[in-house]
Design an enzyme around this catalytic site. Structure first.
Site, PDB file in Angstrom:
ATOM      1  N   PHE A 152       0.864  -1.177   0.000  1.00  0.00           N
ATOM      2  CA  PHE A 152       0.000   0.000   0.000  1.00  0.00           C
ATOM      3  C   PHE A 152       0.897   1.222   0.000  1.00  0.00           C
ATOM      4  O   PHE A 152       1.845   1.308   0.788  1.00  0.00           O
ATOM      5  CB  PHE A 152      -0.912   0.003   1.234  1.00  0.00           C
ATOM      6  CG  PHE A 152      -1.918   1.118   1.231  1.00  0.00           C
ATOM      7  CD1 PHE A 152      -3.118   0.980   0.549  1.00  0.00           C
ATOM      8  CD2 PHE A 152      -1.652   2.311   1.892  1.00  0.00           C
ATOM      9  CE1 PHE A 152      -4.040   2.022   0.531  1.00  0.00           C
ATOM     10  CE2 PHE A 152      -2.567   3.345   1.875  1.00  0.00           C
ATOM     11  CZ  PHE A 152      -3.771   3.200   1.187  1.00  0.00           C
ATOM     12  N   SER A 158       6.405   5.503  -1.797  1.00  0.00           N
ATOM     13  CA  SER A 158       7.627   4.775  -2.168  1.00  0.00           C
ATOM     14  C   SER A 158       8.472   4.393  -0.954  1.00  0.00           C
ATOM     15  O   SER A 158       9.691   4.247  -1.051  1.00  0.00           O
ATOM     16  CB  SER A 158       8.472   5.590  -3.161  1.00  0.00           C
ATOM     17  OG  SER A 158       7.730   5.875  -4.329  1.00  0.00           O
ATOM     18  N   ARG A 159       7.832   4.232   0.182  1.00  0.00           N
ATOM     19  CA  ARG A 159       8.498   3.862   1.438  1.00  0.00           C
ATOM     20  C   ARG A 159       9.503   4.912   1.908  1.00  0.00           C
ATOM     21  O   ARG A 159      10.385   4.619   2.713  1.00  0.00           O
ATOM     22  CB  ARG A 159       9.194   2.491   1.314  1.00  0.00           C
ATOM     23  CG  ARG A 159       8.247   1.326   1.027  1.00  0.00           C
ATOM     24  CD  ARG A 159       7.270   1.127   2.176  1.00  0.00           C
ATOM     25  NE  ARG A 159       6.443  -0.056   2.026  1.00  0.00           N
ATOM     26  CZ  ARG A 159       5.187  -0.051   1.562  1.00  0.00           C
ATOM     27  NH1 ARG A 159       4.649   1.095   1.165  1.00  0.00           N
ATOM     28  NH2 ARG A 159       4.486  -1.150   1.487  1.00  0.00           N
ATOM     29  N   MET A 160       9.367   6.145   1.418  1.00  0.00           N
ATOM     30  CA  MET A 160      10.226   7.250   1.851  1.00  0.00           C
ATOM     31  C   MET A 160       9.555   7.956   3.032  1.00  0.00           C
ATOM     32  O   MET A 160       9.244   9.152   3.006  1.00  0.00           O
ATOM     33  CB  MET A 160      10.472   8.219   0.695  1.00  0.00           C
ATOM     34  CG  MET A 160      11.236   7.600  -0.465  1.00  0.00           C
ATOM     35  SD  MET A 160      12.987   7.356  -0.061  1.00  0.00           S
ATOM     36  CE  MET A 160      13.572   9.041  -0.185  1.00  0.00           C
ATOM     37  N   HIS A 161       9.328   7.196   4.086  1.00  0.00           N
ATOM     38  CA  HIS A 161       8.549   7.671   5.227  1.00  0.00           C
ATOM     39  C   HIS A 161       9.272   8.772   5.998  1.00  0.00           C
ATOM     40  O   HIS A 161      10.500   8.886   5.974  1.00  0.00           O
ATOM     41  CB  HIS A 161       8.255   6.512   6.175  1.00  0.00           C
ATOM     42  CG  HIS A 161       7.695   5.310   5.499  1.00  0.00           C
ATOM     43  ND1 HIS A 161       6.576   5.350   4.706  1.00  0.00           N
ATOM     44  CD2 HIS A 161       8.113   4.008   5.508  1.00  0.00           C
ATOM     45  CE1 HIS A 161       6.313   4.127   4.253  1.00  0.00           C
ATOM     46  NE2 HIS A 161       7.232   3.303   4.714  1.00  0.00           N
TER      47      HIS A 161
END
Length: 216
Positions: free
Chosen positions: A13, A194-197
């Site tokens: 997600f 893009s998982r660049m949290h």
């Protein structure tokens, strides 16, 4: 390496709701939690106060379970339980814990690490009096975390205490009360694409909160 289960490995997600910058956060970690807590409450999330409580034995063996936050202030975060439960024994031997809130609808999580103490008997009494009668009886009826022969054991205990207390005020059991987690470390995580949290972490040093960014 074990073979990945394809349907599980492909569950993904992409988080896109919000961002979190240093400029957007409070200088004080408890104040920052209060801001996010207000947003979560106003979003009408189901059981917004549910949190994972992780404890460890004196040998460092960890265990986790969901408990409910019942209050917080500048001192820390409060929950209530049976002192003779598995977590109670672990906290007696190793008074440190980690809390984790995951508010998936807001794409946020908060991690809180710190030391743990029992709250005062007065505070435990005040909260216990606010509980429904059934929950009060349940606190007496259940020898939490111990092995029992079958469900009839706790149902029989419940009936016994229901009869014993009748219509009288149900007192707080001596083995039941509150704990407060006093944070030394708090991390605020905002999901990003893009998982660049975004991860902003606070460390308590000499009574002051030091704020830093962590790589995702």
């Amino acid at each position: 390496m074990p073979e990945l289960n394809d349907p599980i490995a492909n569950i993904r997600f992409d988080y896109k709701q919000k961002s979190l910058s240093e400029e957007d956060t409070a200088a004080n970690a408890i104040e920052q939690f209060s801001r996010w807590w207000s947003e979560a409450r106003n979003s009408h999330l189901h059981e917004v106060n549910a949190m994972t409580l992780s404890t460890a034995s004196k040998d460092g063996i960890p265990s986790s379970r969901i408990v409910l936050l019942k209050g917080f202030d500048s001192r820390g975060f409060v929950f209530f339980t049976n002192y003779e439960s598995a977590k109670g024994h672990e906290l007696a031997a190793n008074p440190r814990a980690s809390l984790l809130f995951f508010w998936k609808e807001l794409e946020r999580q908060v991690r809180i690490d710190g030391t743990v103490e029992k709250v005062s008997a007065f505070e435990s009494d005040i909260y216990f009096k606010s509980r429904p009668a059934g929950s009060k009886l349940g606190a007496w009826a259940s020898p939490q975390s111990t092995v029992i022969a079958n469900r009839a054991v706790i149902e029989g205990n419940y009936t016994k205490y229901e009869s014993q207390f009748g219509n009288n005020e149900i007192p707080r059991p001596p083995h039941w009360g509150g704990y407060i987690v006093k944070p030394a470390h708090m991390e605020f995580w905002q999901g990003r694409s893009s998982r660049m949290h975004d991860r902003i972490v606070y460390h308590l040093q000499d009574g002051n909160w030091i704020r830093e960014r962590l790589a995702p």
